[in-house]
Design a protein around this motif. Sequence first.
Motif: not given
Length: 387
Positions: A36-37, A4-12, A164-167
Amino acid sequence: MNYDVIIVGGGVIGASIAYFLTKSKKFNVLLCEKGKPPGDGATSISGGLLRVHHTNNANQYLSFRSLQLYKELTAAKQMDFGYHPIGFSLMVGPQYVENLKINVQNMVNLGLPIKVYSPNEYNLEERFINVENIGAVSYEPLGGYGNPAKTSLAFINEGLKQGLHLMEGTEVQDIVVNKNKVVGVQTNLSQIFAKRVIIASNYWGGKLTKNLGIDLPIYTKRLGVVFAHTDTDKVLSHSYIDDTSDTYMRPFPDGRILIGIKSSECDISDIHFKRKIQNEEALEAIDRASKRFPILQKAKVLGGRIGFDSYTPDQYPLIGPTEYEGLYLSVGFGGGGYKIAPAVGEAIAKEILYNTKTNELKYYRINRFENEKKYTYFQTESMYKYM
């Protein structure tokens, strides 16, 4: 793979959005982080100061709400943000005393405990301070600092519990669009499909939007912190911003002192060549801090961190939908994302979940720079020299 949603960027910022979106259990959410987050962007080098004091009501509200969320989530979910409410002071010159009083009253109206000191009063509170050229000081007992990297991981780990799915190690290289509508992203591994894409990758976000013909009004700055140490214990009792010299600093529990270095504009292509702190800039930062705390003149340099962030012309972020259906931006935080990250994540999740626009984010829209606008809501009459 479909989401449904992809978030680009694993910062805060990206991590906060991911947490609040997955909390609803309504969306299948993927977070992509090229490293690596929490990644190697602004979050990794943030000084982590927490304060409500700003010169506009919008950021005051987001900062105040974020402090509430840090406290609430720590108590309810046992999430560890490294939050240390040791207090925060903002010092301004004599010409900005009335401005400070206006801003303080706005924060009092929010319900924030805050006190204003005259230079002489503050001199009695701070053992090592030099109050020369200070007009007034505001003090927030709930302010202090947190750990931005730990905060990002806390949001991500709690998000993973919620589905949540994390790549990680997955770089989004392009946004895939069909007939002006987002259908997914192209990564270094594969194409991934989604109904919505949220870009929260700050200075890399401009590259992705440029491929779509969206030229964001953002530029890149190199910024960082230096660590210092003196033989005297507890030189700093809490966190500080000195607007008279564009300096911020705070203590570590182990006795070290964190001081912000001067930021400078840079070309994004030069980023990998400018990741080491230089002795000259470390000494310059300590010299600025020693104008307020003279004992720091004898401080030793104990390394530092260098990173990069994206800035907008008015120094406030771009948050909101774009001309492409399903593409949403949350970039350009200019080194100030950490203290408002929870409230921003909460508000963005509300906008995405309910397909609406919230009052909390209305001033951060991208169109405020259209038609070469020179004035925005954030350029208030109660600004200070550097804020």
